[in-house]
Design an enzyme around this catalytic site. Structure first.
Site, mmCIF file in Angstrom:
data_model
loop_
_atom_site.group_PDB
_atom_site.id
_atom_site.type_symbol
_atom_site.label_atom_id
_atom_site.label_comp_id
_atom_site.label_asym_id
_atom_site.label_seq_id
_atom_site.Cartn_x
_atom_site.Cartn_y
_atom_site.Cartn_z
ATOM 1 N N HIS A 108 0.775 0.626 1.911
ATOM 2 C CA HIS A 108 1.435 1.846 2.387
ATOM 3 C C HIS A 108 0.452 2.941 2.809
ATOM 4 C CE1 HIS A 108 5.523 4.133 1.989
ATOM 5 N NE2 HIS A 108 5.132 3.950 3.248
ATOM 6 N N CYS B 142 4.190 8.436 -2.579
ATOM 7 C CA CYS B 142 3.210 7.364 -2.754
ATOM 8 C C CYS B 142 1.998 7.419 -1.822
ATOM 9 C CB CYS B 142 3.894 6.009 -2.630
ATOM 10 S SG CYS B 142 4.949 5.839 -1.190
#
Length: 457
Positions: free
Chosen positions: A129, A73
């Site tokens: 993130h 990710c």
């Protein structure tokens, strides 16, 4: 006309031919809604999981069948935000861990920063993130005017407790820069959807809007509310029921967002982009079948992603694009939608047109050491080097025994003492017929001949 041109040009290129024409007609540049989901291997390609909204939206406009992301990710999201490969942002190795003092480099312009310069309002909902070790690493320091979501990955979908693999855990749901304790107990996908609806209801339609919706689903832990689980009571395994319910929850969420766009008058001047950030995670019931490998690998199952573009501005329906597209290409493409022109785009690794080649990963420059984990696709060919991840094929778990016709296929046989693989991906999207030979290979052997004879799609 090439399907990529349809996707990239019709969505404003041909409709709003130039920025000047848009301004002359008094039209608002299109509202952009980018939905990024986690680890979705299954998508509008046939499944026992119910996805009526995604099936319909993808089928009505442009499916991206040669769409590539990174296998995890943080690198994928960094490339969306900057238009630069992760080798230029220091994020090529792994995700950003909770206690790691690392983030997206603050000196690199981001997509929301550029869109704000183009007159857009920018809002983010969901999983960031991309680092939070310093204030300048946070979403609202990187171009977003509002943020509701988590700063790390893999937190609990109800309690928002996030752990870093040790005993260290903490609450990770933030509204702006502050913990949103009062929202604990809500299911993440539904909570983020309600926040999107709140933004749409309060926004001035005459101001172009960029809405980045980064859903944590279908990332572990596998959790879903009861009304979604009831649809899958007949599936044999409890984790599979939760995985399927989470995918349906994403489908439900996108349906609610599109309904809100229609109800509030945004829809006719909006572009919706849907993307997974990586392939599915087989150990968590994600499925990339019949592609090889999964999340964390550079086999096709780890980097070829679900993606589509849906917009009423696209007058041609039912397009299936085979053009080569990378997640980093959204940066210049969306700026083009917005009428923004970079004074110097030479620093970008992306473009708003078709790439003849995609660099999926490379660690450093200079002499290419084939022991180093790297991957590149150029036209019909794909080259892999180093330890590129688990090379198994994982049949759908919902099919007892798996498809019989793939029973005798290779199971990582070609990874022993090898560090180079070459495939013709257009003819062999399953990474089966290797044109490179390892130290133990006899060239050409019957196994490779047989594999090559079966490789044509």
């Amino acid at each position: 006309m090439d399907a990529l041109v349809l996707c990239f040009c019709l969505a404003l290129g041909l409709i709003h031919t130039t920025e000047e024409k848009v301004l002359r007609q008094g039209r608002v540049p299109p509202h952009i809604v980018f939905v990024m989901v986690e680890d979705q291997g299954i998508g509008y390609h046939g499944s026992e999981i119910h996805m009526p909204v995604l099936d319909q939206l993808a089928g009505e406009r442009v499916k991206l069948e040669n769409y590539y992301v990174q296998p995890i990710c943080s690198p994928s999201c960094s490339q969306l935000m900057t238009g630069r490969y992760q080798i230029h942002t220091g994020l090529q190795h792994s995700i950003i861990h909770a206690r790691q003092p690392l983030c997206l480099p603050p000196n690199i312009p981001t997509l929301p920063e550029r869109l704000r310069q183009a007159g857009y309002s920018t809002h983010m909902v969901g999983k960031w993130h991309l680092g939070f070790c310093r204030p300048e690493c946070l979403p609202m320091s990187c171009g977003f005017q509002s943020f509701l979501g988590s700063l790390t990955g893999s937190g609990d979908h109800f309690s928002f407790q996030s752990c870093d693999g040790t005993e260290a855990c903490g609450f990770d749901l933030h509204y702006g820069e502050w913990p949103a304790w009062e929202l604990s107990g809500n299911y993440s996908t539904r909570l983020y959807t309600e926040r999107v609806k709140e933004i749409l209801r309060g926004h001035d339609q005459w101001t172009p809007l960029f809405l980045y919706v980064a859903l944590q689903a279908v990332h572990t832990p596998l959790q879903a509310p009861g009304h979604l689980l009831r649809n899958y009571q007949t599936l044999g395994h409890r984790p599979l029921r939760h995985y399927a319910a989470m995918v349906s929850g994403v489908d439900e969420s996108v349906g609610m967002i599109v309904s809100e766009l229609r109800e509030r008058g945004y829809y006719n001047n909006s572009v919706l982009i849907y993307s997974s950030d990586s392939g599915g995670q087989p150990v968590s019931w994600g499925c990339n079948w019949p592609l090889r490998g999964g999340k964390g690998s550079y086999w096709e199952g780890g980097v070829r992603a679900v993606g589509f573009v849906h917009s009423p501005l696209l007058k041609t329906k039912g397009v299936v694009s085979q053009a080569l597209i990378h997640v980093s290409d959204w940066y210049p493409t969306l700026l083009s939608f917005a009428g923004y022109r970079e004074s110097d785009s030479s620093y970008l690794d992306s473009q708003d047109n078709q790439w003849p080649a995609l660099l999926l990963n490379l660690n450093g420059f200079g002499i290419w050491d084939t022991r180093v984990r790297a991957a590149i696709r150029a036209g019909d060919w794909k080259l892999l080097t180093g330890n590129v991840g688990d090379g198994d094929w994982f049949p759908p778990q919902t099919m007892p025994g798996g498809p019989q016709q793939w029973k005798g296929m290779e199971k990582r046989r070609d990874q022993r003492r090898k560090s180079v693989w070459i495939f013709t991906i257009t003819a062999d999207p399953y990474d089966r017929a290797d044109f490179a030979y390892g130290p133990d290979d006899e060239e050409p052997d019957n196994t490779n001949r047989k594999a090559r004879s079966k490789s044509t799609c």
